[in-house]
Structures are given as structure tokens and as C-alpha cells.
Enzyme design. Structure first.
Site, PDB file in Angstrom:
ATOM      1  N   LEU A  66      22.554  91.513  66.806  1.00  0.00           N
ATOM      2  CA  LEU A  66      23.935  91.819  66.435  1.00  0.00           C
ATOM      3  C   LEU A  66      24.926  90.759  66.904  1.00  0.00           C
ATOM      4  O   LEU A  66      26.046  90.697  66.398  1.00  0.00           O
ATOM      5  CB  LEU A  66      24.357  93.178  67.001  1.00  0.00           C
ATOM      6  CG  LEU A  66      23.609  94.397  66.475  1.00  0.00           C
ATOM      7  CD1 LEU A  66      24.170  95.664  67.089  1.00  0.00           C
ATOM      8  CD2 LEU A  66      23.679  94.473  64.951  1.00  0.00           C
ATOM      9  N   GLY A  67      24.557  89.941  67.889  1.00  0.00           N
ATOM     10  CA  GLY A  67      25.518  88.952  68.361  1.00  0.00           C
ATOM     11  C   GLY A  67      25.044  88.260  69.623  1.00  0.00           C
ATOM     12  O   GLY A  67      23.929  88.488  70.105  1.00  0.00           O
ATOM     13  N   GLY A  69      26.722  85.741  73.238  1.00  0.00           N
ATOM     14  CA  GLY A  69      27.844  85.184  73.982  1.00  0.00           C
ATOM     15  C   GLY A  69      27.308  84.243  75.035  1.00  0.00           C
ATOM     16  O   GLY A  69      26.103  83.970  75.102  1.00  0.00           O
ATOM     17  N   SER A  72      25.056  86.615  77.347  1.00  0.00           N
ATOM     18  CA  SER A  72      24.133  87.646  76.866  1.00  0.00           C
ATOM     19  C   SER A  72      23.864  87.493  75.378  1.00  0.00           C
ATOM     20  O   SER A  72      24.584  86.781  74.658  1.00  0.00           O
ATOM     21  CB  SER A  72      24.708  89.048  77.129  1.00  0.00           C
ATOM     22  OG  SER A  72      25.895  89.236  76.386  1.00  0.00           O
ATOM     23  N   VAL A  74      22.868  90.346  72.047  1.00  0.00           N
ATOM     24  CA  VAL A  74      23.029  91.778  71.772  1.00  0.00           C
ATOM     25  C   VAL A  74      22.122  92.175  70.614  1.00  0.00           C
ATOM     26  O   VAL A  74      22.130  91.522  69.558  1.00  0.00           O
ATOM     27  CB  VAL A  74      24.501  92.102  71.445  1.00  0.00           C
ATOM     28  CG1 VAL A  74      24.669  93.592  71.172  1.00  0.00           C
ATOM     29  CG2 VAL A  74      25.410  91.674  72.592  1.00  0.00           C
ATOM     30  N   LYS A  89      22.149  95.034  75.501  1.00  0.00           N
ATOM     31  CA  LYS A  89      22.860  93.813  75.876  1.00  0.00           C
ATOM     32  C   LYS A  89      22.008  93.130  76.942  1.00  0.00           C
ATOM     33  O   LYS A  89      21.911  93.608  78.074  1.00  0.00           O
ATOM     34  CB  LYS A  89      24.254  94.153  76.410  1.00  0.00           C
ATOM     35  CG  LYS A  89      25.100  92.936  76.766  1.00  0.00           C
ATOM     36  CD  LYS A  89      26.491  93.346  77.221  1.00  0.00           C
ATOM     37  CE  LYS A  89      27.354  92.133  77.539  1.00  0.00           C
ATOM     38  NZ  LYS A  89      28.718  92.517  77.973  1.00  0.00           N
ATOM     39  N   ASP A 188      40.769  90.870  80.529  1.00  0.00           N
ATOM     40  CA  ASP A 188      40.308  90.144  79.334  1.00  0.00           C
ATOM     41  C   ASP A 188      40.596  90.946  78.070  1.00  0.00           C
ATOM     42  O   ASP A 188      39.772  91.023  77.163  1.00  0.00           O
ATOM     43  CB  ASP A 188      38.807  89.860  79.468  1.00  0.00           C
ATOM     44  CG  ASP A 188      38.316  88.806  78.476  1.00  0.00           C
ATOM     45  OD1 ASP A 188      39.146  88.087  77.910  1.00  0.00           O
ATOM     46  OD2 ASP A 188      37.083  88.725  78.275  1.00  0.00           O
TER      47      ASP A 188
END
Length: 401
Positions: A66-67, A69, A72, A74, A89, A188
Site C-alpha cells: 500500500l505504500g 516511507g 517503513s 505498508v 506497517k 507533524d
């Protein structure tokens, strides 16, 4: 003595894992950088070598990426035991201290009921995975839909109507109020960290089916496969404040925090700071959602000092000169203002920049209420900014979610 009847409990029958294709996908050229490879300071050995189709902890089958960064990746997983979907995650193994896990453990100790808890992403479970290169903290979390930023980019003109902004801010303020009462500062807060909850899990089953019918493009580097993420453009539920990786526990802190363009003045000027930095972020968030163009940006990518000067100059133009009480809190202020608050920084003040002139979406009474809301949040002195509770009842919002 009466005999006791022995009870027998049947183990939960696991769903059989599904077979995922090993062919039929686009193979990306090894020379092309994709996904996390494009991040600065990327280290391929830091990420867990996840495989779609793998079953983690004997229950979570990985069905899609899903993604990703800097800290991490995901993954959407089908829980073969509970027959539901969760997100894993998976953190990099170079994370020396998992601040987000500390924050979640702190919040788990908050037992009082609070209406804002539901607007904070919850941690269902956590565990550790081992790879050849180290250990990776793993969070099990509820799947969520697209970010508020993604939804905004899909809107005509890149802005939301006032009624939608008001609803979003009321939810954010409830969530922040829960965090602040629990002595947690997010630091954030922006539209990319606000995800829209799913109201129908059928989209998750569709993502899994799509991965089988048309498997994701991928690239192989040695024994590691880098998959292209599937993005879920869905969600019709409540806003959820996510990513507590930069959050702090406690009332007073010092040092760098917040993304550069969103930094509150006390952070830029190396003063002590508290949860009022989140309220500064709420002001900027409200402006971004309604007006579409941010009040502040990154002005100089090469020089932090030069960027700070431009940032503070824009603040001075929009908010007026800082009061003596603020100037006396840090020696850093002497670089930018004289004792009376007159600007003397190394860059000129922007000409003809005022909140009134830059606000173009609303008119008359709505505009005045909106600008009053912004000014009460973008205040030089942190203690004079609206708290999350007081902001919720500002006339522009009306305290209605």
C-alpha cells in the site's frame, strides 16, 4: 465429590492462504529507481524483504503493498484467523528507537473515555520480524482510505468548500484534544497525515482480487523484490490522525520538530515548545484546505539559515512584529528584529502580504470569522494561541462535527 466435565475447545479453522501469481506482471528494469529507492539515503538492507503471498505469524497473508516511507513499508494483509483485513506497517531495521511505539504504549495507559480517541489511528498489535540484516518492528493497524491531501488534489481548484473544511477541522480538533489531554504532542499535523476511514471493507477484498488478476509491477534486486504500491482511492468515514512517529510525550520540549514549512516560530528560534505547536499547524491546515495555497513554503533548499530568515520575514509581514515578551525568550531573535520588534533580518520583508489580501475564498462575515480563527492560532506567543478545546468552539466552527 461431583465429577467435572472436561471441556474441549476446537481450534479456530484458518482460511487457506490464496495463491498469488509468479508470472504475468510487469518486470521493471533494474536500472530504474522505483518506490522507496527514490527516497534520500535509501538503504535496501534496511527494509524487510516482504513477499506478496507470504503468511506472517501464521495468520497474516500479505496481499498487496500500500505504500512506503523513510522508516517503513505498508502492506495490506488478510487475517486468515479472524477473516478480516489489517495493515502491517513494517519498520526499517535501522530504527534505533521506535518513538511511535512508545507513544502508542503511553496512550494505551490512558483509560478515560474521550470522544477524540476515535480520530486517532489505533494500534491493534505489534511484534518483531527478523531478516538477514536485523529486526523489524511491525504494527498491526486498521486499514484506512486515502489522505485528505489526495482528496483535495482531486477537487476542482484544489480546495474544499467551507462546510467540508469546518467538518474536517472539528474532527482534527477532537483528536488533538485527546492527544493533548494525554500529554502527547503530534508535531507533524498536515493533510497528508489525515486519512479517511473506510466504511465498507469490500474495497479491501477488491484490492486482494486485483493483485491476483493483475499482479503489481515489480523489480528484483538480488533476493529482494520491490513492488509498486496499490493506492486505495476510497474512504467515506471519519478523519483519522495518523503517523505518530514524530510525536512527543510530555508538556515541554526543545530542539527541532515539525516539517520545515510548517514550523512554529518558537521551534525555528530554538525556544522551548509545547502542544501549542500543534495549534499553529491547525491554523496552517485550515488555510491550506480552504485557500489551496500554503502561507509558508520552503524558500531555500540549500541554506537552513537563509530559509529561516525568509520564513520569519513572511511571518512578520502576515502577523505583524513579535511582541517584546516573545523576543526576550531567545537570543536567536536578535538576528531578525531589534528590541522594538522592527525587522532587521538578512532578507527583506515581503511587500503587500497580509492575511486579508491573501484570503480570497470567503466573503463578508464568513471571511472575518475565518481570519479571526487563523489569527488566534497563528499567534507569536504560544500560550495565547487557542487550545484545541477553545478552537473547537470558535464561532467559525461552531463546535459541530
Amino acid at each position: 465429590m461431583a465429577s467435572q466435565t472436561q471441556r474441549h475447545y476446537s481450534p479456530v479453522a484458518l482460511l487457506p492462504p490464496r495463491e498469488f501469481p509468479s508470472t504475468g506482471f510487469e518486470v521493471i528494469d533494474p536500472s530504474q529507481s522505483v518506490e522507496e529507492e527514490r527516497l534520500p539515503f535509501y538503504n535496501c538492507h534496511a527494509y524487510y524483504p516482504m513477499r506478496i503471498g507470504a503468511v506472517i505469524k501464521d495468520r497474516y497473508q500479505v496481499v498487496a503493498k500500500l505504500g512506503y516511507g523513510t522508516s517503513s513499508s505498508v502492506w495490506l494483509c488478510h487475517d486468515l484467523m479472524e477473516r478480516s483485513y489489517w495493515v502491517l506497517k513494517v519498520h526499517v531495521n535501522t530504527l534505533k528507537h521506535n518513538q511511535e511505539l512508545d507513544v502508542y504504549r503511553h496512550l494505551a495507559g490512558v483509560t478515560e473515555e474521550h470522544p477524540g480517541r476515535g480520530y486517532i489511528r489505533q494500534l491493534k498489535d505489534s511484534f518483531t520480524l527478523k531478516s538477514h540484516n536485523g529486526e523489524h518492528d511491525v504494527f498491526v493497524m486498521k486499514p484506512l482510505g486515502m489522505s485528505l491531501k489526495t482528496l483535495q488534489e482531486m477537487q476542482k481548484g484544489g480546495t474544499f468548500q467551507q462546510i467540508l473544511v469546518v467538518s474536517a477541522l472539528n474532527q482534527v480538533l477532537l483528536g488533538l484534544n485527546f492527544l493533548h489531554e494525554a500529554d502527547v504532542i503530534h508535531t507533524d499535523l498536515h493533510s497528508d497525515n489525515l486519512l479517511i476511514a473506510l466504511t465498507d471493507d469490500s474495497i479491501l477484498a477488491k484490492v486482494e482480487d486485483d493483485e491476483i488478476r493483475t499482479p503489481s509491477a515489480r523489480k528484483q534486486v538480488g533476493d529482494t523484490i520491490i513492488y509498486v504500491s496499490r493506492y486505495m482511492l476510497a474512504g467515506a468515514g471519519a478523519l483519522t490522525i495518523c503517523d505518530l512517529g514524530q510525536a512527543r510525550v510530555g508538556k515541554l520540549h526543545s530542539g527541532n520538530a515539525m516539517p520545515v514549512q510548517y514550523r512554529a516560530p518558537e521551534v525555528i528560534l530554538n525556544m522551548k515548545w509545547g502542544n501549542a505547536v500543534d495549534m499553529w499547524s491547525v491554523g496552517l491546515l485550515a488555510w491550506d484546505l480552504l485557500e489551496g495555497e500554503s502561507l509558508f513554503r520552503i524558500y531555500d533548499h540549500e541554506s537552513e539559515e537563509h530559509n529561516d530568515a525568509h520564513h520569519l520575514a513572511m511571518m512578520t509581514a502576515l502577523l505583524g512584529s513579535p511582541p517584546p515578551e516573545f523576543l526576550n525568550r531567545s537570543k536567536e531573535t536578535r538576528k531578525y528584529w531589534d528590541e522594538g520588534g522592527k525587522w532587521k533580518g538578512p532578507v527583506p520583508l515581503p511587500n503587500e502580504k497580509t492575511l486579508q489580501s491573501l484570503s480570497k475564498t470567503l466573503a463578508k462575515d464568513d471571511k472575518e470569522k475565518f481570519l479571526d480563527f487563523i489569527r488566534l492560532l497563528l499567534h507569536w506567543i504560544p500560550e495565547e494561541r487557542l487550545s484545541s478545546g477553545h478552537a473547537y468552539y470558535h464561532p467559525w466552527l461552531g463546535g459541530k462535527s
